[in-house]
Design a protein around this motif. Structure first.
Motif, PDB file in Angstrom:
ATOM      1  N   LYS A 139       0.826  -1.204   0.000  1.00  0.00           N
ATOM      2  CA  LYS A 139       0.000   0.000   0.000  1.00  0.00           C
ATOM      3  C   LYS A 139       0.860   1.252   0.000  1.00  0.00           C
ATOM      4  O   LYS A 139       0.557   2.229  -0.698  1.00  0.00           O
ATOM      5  CB  LYS A 139      -0.933  -0.001   1.211  1.00  0.00           C
ATOM      6  N   ALA A 140       1.957   1.231   0.773  1.00  0.00           N
ATOM      7  CA  ALA A 140       2.865   2.380   0.790  1.00  0.00           C
ATOM      8  C   ALA A 140       3.482   2.600  -0.583  1.00  0.00           C
ATOM      9  O   ALA A 140       3.594   3.742  -1.055  1.00  0.00           O
ATOM     10  CB  ALA A 140       3.957   2.164   1.838  1.00  0.00           C
ATOM     11  N   ALA A 141       3.868   1.512  -1.238  1.00  0.00           N
ATOM     12  CA  ALA A 141       4.460   1.610  -2.581  1.00  0.00           C
ATOM     13  C   ALA A 141       3.448   2.189  -3.563  1.00  0.00           C
ATOM     14  O   ALA A 141       3.799   3.001  -4.441  1.00  0.00           O
ATOM     15  CB  ALA A 141       4.938   0.241  -3.045  1.00  0.00           C
ATOM     16  N   GLU A 142       2.185   1.800  -3.417  1.00  0.00           N
ATOM     17  CA  GLU A 142       1.139   2.315  -4.305  1.00  0.00           C
ATOM     18  C   GLU A 142       0.924   3.811  -4.078  1.00  0.00           C
ATOM     19  O   GLU A 142       0.834   4.591  -5.038  1.00  0.00           O
ATOM     20  CB  GLU A 142      -0.167   1.560  -4.047  1.00  0.00           C
ATOM     21  N   VAL A 242      -1.058   4.547   6.021  1.00  0.00           N
ATOM     22  CA  VAL A 242      -0.225   3.396   6.357  1.00  0.00           C
ATOM     23  C   VAL A 242       0.722   3.819   7.469  1.00  0.00           C
ATOM     24  O   VAL A 242       1.414   4.834   7.344  1.00  0.00           O
ATOM     25  CB  VAL A 242       0.606   2.893   5.153  1.00  0.00           C
ATOM     26  N   LEU A 243       0.729   3.062   8.557  1.00  0.00           N
ATOM     27  CA  LEU A 243       1.634   3.351   9.663  1.00  0.00           C
ATOM     28  C   LEU A 243       2.588   2.183   9.866  1.00  0.00           C
ATOM     29  O   LEU A 243       2.155   1.041  10.028  1.00  0.00           O
ATOM     30  CB  LEU A 243       0.862   3.585  10.958  1.00  0.00           C
ATOM     31  N   VAL A 269      12.587   0.419  -2.316  1.00  0.00           N
ATOM     32  CA  VAL A 269      12.674  -0.753  -3.198  1.00  0.00           C
ATOM     33  C   VAL A 269      11.281  -1.151  -3.671  1.00  0.00           C
ATOM     34  O   VAL A 269      11.066  -1.476  -4.843  1.00  0.00           O
ATOM     35  CB  VAL A 269      13.371  -1.931  -2.484  1.00  0.00           C
ATOM     36  N   ALA A 270      10.300  -1.125  -2.760  1.00  0.00           N
ATOM     37  CA  ALA A 270       8.925  -1.478  -3.116  1.00  0.00           C
ATOM     38  C   ALA A 270       8.364  -0.503  -4.144  1.00  0.00           C
ATOM     39  O   ALA A 270       7.651  -0.903  -5.077  1.00  0.00           O
ATOM     40  CB  ALA A 270       8.054  -1.497  -1.863  1.00  0.00           C
ATOM     41  N   VAL A 271       8.685   0.779  -4.001  1.00  0.00           N
ATOM     42  CA  VAL A 271       8.234   1.781  -4.969  1.00  0.00           C
ATOM     43  C   VAL A 271       8.900   1.546  -6.324  1.00  0.00           C
ATOM     44  O   VAL A 271       8.244   1.561  -7.376  1.00  0.00           O
ATOM     45  CB  VAL A 271       8.553   3.210  -4.476  1.00  0.00           C
TER      46      VAL A 271
END
Length: 291
Positions: A139-142, A242-243, A269-271
């Protein structure tokens, strides 16, 4: 009236603490924050040691546990011990051994301090691995990947984390901007954040007032927020989409940033790999950029 049965697992206990936190007394609130911020310490330390570290009488910890339905603090502590043993088999015994060794030593050499710090950081990273959910990373990457600009906010001890994020995001080609507190401009820069942007807010206790204030303002404006903090009871929690709650271990000078920096790298990296079959990301070097 019959007292409800107390939680029988760590996750249920933390949910109960969250549900009751706003109605707790100041002392109980302080205990609740400590439990969520330092789960590894709660698992391996005696209630006397924990109480001394918090500046609260040990009897308050016992009464806190009883208020949640336990017969005493040891019953509550058992859930933290179960969590630690499940997340990192064998690690509890190593930490206990270190505790006993530290008590037995009077004069520590530079190498001893170094060893203790490395062991402490290892505990933080292992806790991070156990507690970070894959869905949160996705979710953070999105959120960050879809943002026109990623704004980065962190002061005091959190400043190195957002500096690392700025460097990494820039090097993988993501437009980002630091909300620089120099000259008192952070709040004014934040006013330029638009609905298609995103905010990464990083703050640890004692939480920087400006960081908390800006984060709350951005949440009110429906700006997507990814937050990194030290507790699920952090003032950033209510504003974040997102926490990431990063476990910490107290060191001799200041709490380590090893785990938050590791998490920052993982988020980038996820992004960078979002939507890509390849999971290998290489940050361009100065030489490669000039060639």
């Amino acid at each position: 009236m019959t007292q409800p049965s107390p939680p029988t697992d760590y996750e249920s206990l933390i949910r109960l603490i969250h549900d009751r936190h706003d109605t707790m007394s100041r002392t109980y609130g302080k205990i609740a924050v400590y439990l969520t911020q330092s789960p590894n310490d709660v698992a391996v330390r005696s209630v006397t040691s924990i109480a001394e570290q918090c500046g609260i009488h040990a009897s308050s910890f016992v009464r806190f546990a009883q208020s949640l339905g336990y017969s005493g603090f040891k019953d509550l502590q058992a859930l933290f011990q179960q969590r630690l043993a499940t997340a990192a088999p064998g690690f509890e015994s190593r930490v206990n051994a270190l505790e006993q060794e530290m008590k037995a030593r009077e004069d520590l050499s530079e190498a001893d301090y170094f060893r203790d710090l490395v062991i402490s950081d290892t505990a933080s990273v292992q806790g991070l691995l156990a507690d970070t959910h894959k869905g949160d990373l996705s979710k953070a990457a999105e959120i960050l990947g879809d943002a026109d600009t990623v704004f980065l906010l962190g002061q005091l001890r959190a400043a190195p984390v957002v500096e690392m994020l700025r460097y990494l995001l820039t090097m993988v080609g993501k437009k980002c901007l630091l909300l620089d507190p120099s000259g008192g401009l952070a709040t004014h820069i934040a006013k330029t954040i638009g609905p298609k942007d995103a905010l990464v807010a990083v703050s640890f206790r004692f939480y920087a007032n400006e960081v908390v204030s800006i984060t709350e303002d951005m949440a009110a404006r429906n700006v997507p927020i990814v937050a990194i903090s030290d507790s699920t009871l952090s003032p950033l929690a209510k504003s974040a989409d997102v926490l990431f709650s990063v476990p910490e271990n107290k060191s001799l000078i200041a709490r380590s940033l090893t785990a938050p920096i590791c998490l920052a790298q993982a988020i980038v990296v996820a992004v960078a790999t979002r939507g890509s079959k390849s999971e290998k990301v290489e940050i361009p070097t100065v030489t490669s950029l000039q060639s």
